[in-house]
Design a protein around this motif. Structure first.
Motif, PDB file in Angstrom:
ATOM      1  N   LEU A 206     -33.344 -64.136  64.053  1.00  0.00           N
ATOM      2  CA  LEU A 206     -32.800 -63.143  63.126  1.00  0.00           C
ATOM      3  C   LEU A 206     -31.333 -62.843  63.358  1.00  0.00           C
ATOM      4  O   LEU A 206     -30.587 -62.596  62.414  1.00  0.00           O
ATOM      5  CB  LEU A 206     -33.594 -61.833  63.243  1.00  0.00           C
ATOM      6  N   ASP A 207     -30.903 -62.841  64.621  1.00  0.00           N
ATOM      7  CA  ASP A 207     -29.539 -62.413  64.930  1.00  0.00           C
ATOM      8  C   ASP A 207     -28.516 -63.246  64.181  1.00  0.00           C
ATOM      9  O   ASP A 207     -27.512 -62.734  63.692  1.00  0.00           O
ATOM     10  CB  ASP A 207     -29.292 -62.514  66.438  1.00  0.00           C
ATOM     11  N   ARG A 208     -28.766 -64.542  64.068  1.00  0.00           N
ATOM     12  CA  ARG A 208     -27.797 -65.417  63.403  1.00  0.00           C
ATOM     13  C   ARG A 208     -27.735 -65.163  61.909  1.00  0.00           C
ATOM     14  O   ARG A 208     -26.742 -65.464  61.262  1.00  0.00           O
ATOM     15  CB  ARG A 208     -28.149 -66.878  63.666  1.00  0.00           C
ATOM     16  N   LEU A 209     -28.813 -64.629  61.340  1.00  0.00           N
ATOM     17  CA  LEU A 209     -28.805 -64.304  59.915  1.00  0.00           C
ATOM     18  C   LEU A 209     -27.802 -63.204  59.588  1.00  0.00           C
ATOM     19  O   LEU A 209     -27.400 -63.029  58.447  1.00  0.00           O
ATOM     20  CB  LEU A 209     -30.198 -63.841  59.461  1.00  0.00           C
ATOM     21  N   MET A 210     -27.377 -62.464  60.607  1.00  0.00           N
ATOM     22  CA  MET A 210     -26.522 -61.304  60.372  1.00  0.00           C
ATOM     23  C   MET A 210     -25.049 -61.670  60.272  1.00  0.00           C
ATOM     24  O   MET A 210     -24.231 -60.830  59.931  1.00  0.00           O
ATOM     25  CB  MET A 210     -26.716 -60.277  61.486  1.00  0.00           C
ATOM     26  N   PHE A 211     -24.694 -62.927  60.557  1.00  0.00           N
ATOM     27  CA  PHE A 211     -23.289 -63.320  60.466  1.00  0.00           C
ATOM     28  C   PHE A 211     -22.718 -62.967  59.100  1.00  0.00           C
ATOM     29  O   PHE A 211     -21.692 -62.298  58.985  1.00  0.00           O
ATOM     30  CB  PHE A 211     -23.135 -64.833  60.709  1.00  0.00           C
ATOM     31  N   GLY A 212     -23.379 -63.449  58.039  1.00  0.00           N
ATOM     32  CA  GLY A 212     -22.870 -63.194  56.701  1.00  0.00           C
ATOM     33  C   GLY A 212     -23.097 -61.776  56.243  1.00  0.00           C
ATOM     34  O   GLY A 212     -22.249 -61.174  55.584  1.00  0.00           O
ATOM     35  N   SER A 213     -24.245 -61.198  56.605  1.00  0.00           N
ATOM     36  CA  SER A 213     -24.596 -59.870  56.107  1.00  0.00           C
ATOM     37  C   SER A 213     -23.725 -58.766  56.685  1.00  0.00           C
ATOM     38  O   SER A 213     -23.411 -57.791  56.008  1.00  0.00           O
ATOM     39  CB  SER A 213     -26.070 -59.575  56.412  1.00  0.00           C
ATOM     40  N   LEU A 214     -23.321 -58.906  57.980  1.00  0.00           N
ATOM     41  CA  LEU A 214     -22.507 -57.872  58.615  1.00  0.00           C
ATOM     42  C   LEU A 214     -21.055 -58.286  58.817  1.00  0.00           C
ATOM     43  O   LEU A 214     -20.229 -57.481  59.228  1.00  0.00           O
ATOM     44  CB  LEU A 214     -23.101 -57.509  59.985  1.00  0.00           C
ATOM     45  N   GLY A 215     -20.741 -59.556  58.542  1.00  0.00           N
ATOM     46  CA  GLY A 215     -19.369 -60.006  58.712  1.00  0.00           C
ATOM     47  C   GLY A 215     -18.919 -60.053  60.154  1.00  0.00           C
ATOM     48  O   GLY A 215     -17.761 -59.795  60.467  1.00  0.00           O
ATOM     49  N   ILE A 216     -19.844 -60.397  61.087  1.00  0.00           N
ATOM     50  CA  ILE A 216     -19.490 -60.458  62.509  1.00  0.00           C
ATOM     51  C   ILE A 216     -19.187 -61.904  62.890  1.00  0.00           C
ATOM     52  O   ILE A 216     -19.582 -62.836  62.188  1.00  0.00           O
ATOM     53  CB  ILE A 216     -20.610 -59.901  63.398  1.00  0.00           C
ATOM     54  N   ASP A 217     -18.463 -62.088  63.996  1.00  0.00           N
ATOM     55  CA  ASP A 217     -18.090 -63.416  64.448  1.00  0.00           C
ATOM     56  C   ASP A 217     -18.945 -63.915  65.604  1.00  0.00           C
ATOM     57  O   ASP A 217     -18.918 -65.094  65.929  1.00  0.00           O
ATOM     58  CB  ASP A 217     -16.615 -63.428  64.883  1.00  0.00           C
ATOM     59  N   SER A 218     -19.670 -63.008  66.254  1.00  0.00           N
ATOM     60  CA  SER A 218     -20.489 -63.397  67.402  1.00  0.00           C
ATOM     61  C   SER A 218     -21.688 -62.458  67.487  1.00  0.00           C
ATOM     62  O   SER A 218     -21.554 -61.255  67.263  1.00  0.00           O
ATOM     63  CB  SER A 218     -19.666 -63.312  68.693  1.00  0.00           C
ATOM     64  N   ILE A 219     -22.859 -63.017  67.824  1.00  0.00           N
ATOM     65  CA  ILE A 219     -24.038 -62.155  67.893  1.00  0.00           C
ATOM     66  C   ILE A 219     -23.964 -61.195  69.078  1.00  0.00           C
ATOM     67  O   ILE A 219     -24.690 -60.212  69.131  1.00  0.00           O
ATOM     68  CB  ILE A 219     -25.360 -62.970  67.964  1.00  0.00           C
ATOM     69  N   SER A 220     -23.038 -61.453  70.019  1.00  0.00           N
ATOM     70  CA  SER A 220     -22.871 -60.516  71.141  1.00  0.00           C
ATOM     71  C   SER A 220     -22.361 -59.162  70.649  1.00  0.00           C
ATOM     72  O   SER A 220     -22.557 -58.140  71.305  1.00  0.00           O
ATOM     73  CB  SER A 220     -21.904 -61.089  72.182  1.00  0.00           C
ATOM     74  N   GLU A 221     -21.703 -59.140  69.467  1.00  0.00           N
ATOM     75  CA  GLU A 221     -21.193 -57.883  68.917  1.00  0.00           C
ATOM     76  C   GLU A 221     -22.326 -56.902  68.607  1.00  0.00           C
ATOM     77  O   GLU A 221     -22.120 -55.692  68.575  1.00  0.00           O
ATOM     78  CB  GLU A 221     -20.374 -58.147  67.650  1.00  0.00           C
ATOM     79  N   LEU A 222     -23.529 -57.438  68.393  1.00  0.00           N
ATOM     80  CA  LEU A 222     -24.673 -56.579  68.063  1.00  0.00           C
ATOM     81  C   LEU A 222     -25.123 -55.750  69.258  1.00  0.00           C
ATOM     82  O   LEU A 222     -25.783 -54.727  69.080  1.00  0.00           O
ATOM     83  CB  LEU A 222     -25.852 -57.436  67.588  1.00  0.00           C
ATOM     84  N   TYR A 223     -24.761 -56.169  70.468  1.00  0.00           N
ATOM     85  CA  TYR A 223     -25.279 -55.515  71.656  1.00  0.00           C
ATOM     86  C   TYR A 223     -24.191 -54.796  72.457  1.00  0.00           C
ATOM     87  O   TYR A 223     -24.417 -54.398  73.591  1.00  0.00           O
ATOM     88  CB  TYR A 223     -25.977 -56.555  72.548  1.00  0.00           C
ATOM     89  N   LYS A 224     -23.006 -54.626  71.857  1.00  0.00           N
ATOM     90  CA  LYS A 224     -21.932 -53.908  72.545  1.00  0.00           C
ATOM     91  C   LYS A 224     -22.221 -52.409  72.552  1.00  0.00           C
ATOM     92  O   LYS A 224     -22.643 -51.846  71.548  1.00  0.00           O
ATOM     93  CB  LYS A 224     -20.593 -54.146  71.838  1.00  0.00           C
ATOM     94  N   ASN A 225     -21.964 -51.772  73.703  1.00  0.00           N
ATOM     95  CA  ASN A 225     -22.077 -50.309  73.778  1.00  0.00           C
ATOM     96  C   ASN A 225     -20.766 -49.695  73.307  1.00  0.00           C
ATOM     97  O   ASN A 225     -20.058 -49.050  74.062  1.00  0.00           O
ATOM     98  CB  ASN A 225     -22.388 -49.873  75.212  1.00  0.00           C
TER      99      ASN A 225
END
Length: 490
Positions: A458-477
């Motif tokens: 699922l995490d990779r599906l979020m590249f386009g939906s959230l406009g992020i460059d790396s899935i590590s951005e999802l877990y930043k505090n």
């Protein structure tokens, strides 16, 4: 005219010009009230505003951790202590290797890392690291100085790409001046009605005879910070909604799983490389998880002996692991509904959950990630039904540029991999695997039905939906990023 505007005009009448800070200092207005009044007066031509853009640097949590040393600095220091040479396989920090090599501090030859002369200068503190020097300077600044050298600008960009620094551009009001029209309006400021509704007006009903100033919804105010869902949880809810709307039922299973359900029940041989320590996380406590269904255990054992023609050990099947995929939930569901009423078919299930693999970390891989697994159990199901289902799902995420490639997985035949073409990165992103569950497995699970199965990350599906460059951005505090992140676009 509103009382806030009168306050601003009174101040400007005395001083002719003022900044926002001096306006706040010499009046009793709050920042929101002062900004509203100034913008409203400017819109009516009563004051003129001078603005300029400024850039505010802010270190991310990861950036703050780099203030004392970057990974590449730690790496060359470690190599220096080891005599200037070490095996690359013994270095776990891939980021340090990449940047040390890029900086010319190390050489990588035949799997061995060797410290260069430049690297020795850094390791022995004979030369400072420009990136760390700049990061320390930025940690003390409120705004970026104007006229920064091109070299420093390029270093800023690199720090941003490494998610160590965020730069926010904002327009600031540097000066407010009263106009000739404003001076004339100041003389008759009290003749244009009132700007606030009081309790007394409401109780006595006098508000009906009053003239109220229009409320300007476009006047600037301090940024509000309402509560928001974490983007990952928000996205998971979207995924659940899509499958539920497609008629699927959600099922779940344990994160700490036995090798039996994660591997053996899915026809993965006990000597398969995915069971090695470099791919799977094995637990010490508990180290084993028993399987209560003895008949099922015997059927799975027979499946392995007949299929792989090799020894099958029950103690290996009892090993406790962190599940490597949510397909273990699908295997449990096939077994659980093996004796369902014939009228209930086709049965459609999906699961969403965390999975764990001991992988090298990059922008599209992490050791922990989410997967969605799905199965359809029924009669006469084909690969066409599977591809149609997946296309329908991904289309609702705006992903129509899909490629299906034949592939091998021990538990499906035929099998395929799903890829999405990321035009921004000019890269094919693997979304997951799919196929038709092997008859050996469905028989061992106690059913003669056909089972279609798939398991995209699922995490990779979020590249386009959230406009992020790396899935590590999802877990930043990083609360700032969570507040400023783009809206989820599906």
């Amino acid at each position: 005219m509103h009382e806030y505007e009168i306050t601003v005009l009174n101040l400007l009448k005395r001083h002719k010009a003022a900044s926002i800070d001096s306006l706040l200092q010499h009046s009793k207005l709050g920042r929101d009230a002062a900004l509203w009044a100034v913008e409203n007066l400017a819109g009516n031509g009563l004051v003129s505003i001078e603005r300029e853009q400024e850039q505010a640097p802010r270190l991310t949590e990861e950036g703050k951790g780099y203030l004392h040393a970057f990974p590449e600095e730690k790496l060359v220091a470690q190599l220096s202590k080891s005599g200037g040479k070490a095996s690359a396989s013994k270095i776990s920090d891939q980021i340090g290797i990449i940047w040390a090599k890029r900086n010319g501090w190390i050489k990588l030859e035949a799997g061995s890392l060797t410290l260069t002369e430049q690297g020795k200068e850094i390791a022995e503190n004979r030369k400072s690291y420009a990136f760390r020097d700049l990061l320390n300077q930025l940690s003390k600044l409120q705004t970026l100085p104007k006229g920064m050298p091109e070299k420093s600008r390029n270093e800023l960009k690199e720090l941003g790409k490494r998610n160590l620094l965020e730069i926010t551009e904002r327009g600031i009001i540097t000066a407010i001046k009263i106009t000739e029209k404003g001076e004339k309006a100041h003389a008759v400021a009290g003749e244009e009605g009132i700007g606030a509704l009081t309790r007394e007006m409401l109780t006595k009903g006098t508000w009906e005879k009053e003239r109220f100033r229009k409320y300007d919804i476009n006047a600037p105010a301090e940024e509000a910070q309402p509560a928001r869902l974490h983007p990952l949880h928000e996205f998971l809810d979207v995924i659940r909604g899509i499958w539920l709307n497609m008629g699927f039922t959600e099922v779940s299973g344990p994160i700490i799983e036995s090798a039996f359900w994660n591997f053996d029940a899915l026809f993965s041989p006990q000597d398969h490389p995915t069971r090695d320590m470099q791919d799977t996380f094995f637990l010490k406590n508990p180290s084993e998880i028993s399987v209560d269904d003895i008949a099922l255990m015997k059927r799975v054992k027979r499946m392995h002996l007949n299929g792989w023609k090799d020894r099958w050990r029950e103690e290996v099947a009892r090993q406790a692991i962190l599940r490597t995929h949510t397909t273990s939930v699908s295997a449990r569901s096939i077994n659980r509904f093996a004796t369902a009423d014939e009228k209930s078919y086709p049965l459609k299930f999906f699961s969403v959950g965390r999975t764990f693999r001991n992988e090298s970390i990059d922008y599209k891989h992490l050791a922990e990630f989410y997967m969605v697994d799905g199965i359809i159990i029924g009669n006469g199901l084909t690969l066409s039904n599977l591809i149609h289902t997946l296309k329908k799902f991904y289309a609702q995420l705006g992903m129509n540029d899909l490629v299906f490639r034949p592939s091998y997985f021990p538990f499906v035949e035929p099998g395929l991999e799903i890829y999405y073409r990321d035009k921004k990165k000019n890269d094919s992103i693997e979304l997951g695997g799919a196929g038709i569950i092997r008859k050996e497995i469905t028989k061992a699970m106690g059913t003669n039905k056909t089972v279609l199965a798939w398991g995209p990350g699922l995490d990779r599906l979020m590249f386009g939906s959230l406009g992020i460059d790396s899935i590590s951005e999802l877990y930043k505090n990083d609360v700032g990023w969570l507040r400023r992140r783009k809206e989820l676009k599906i």
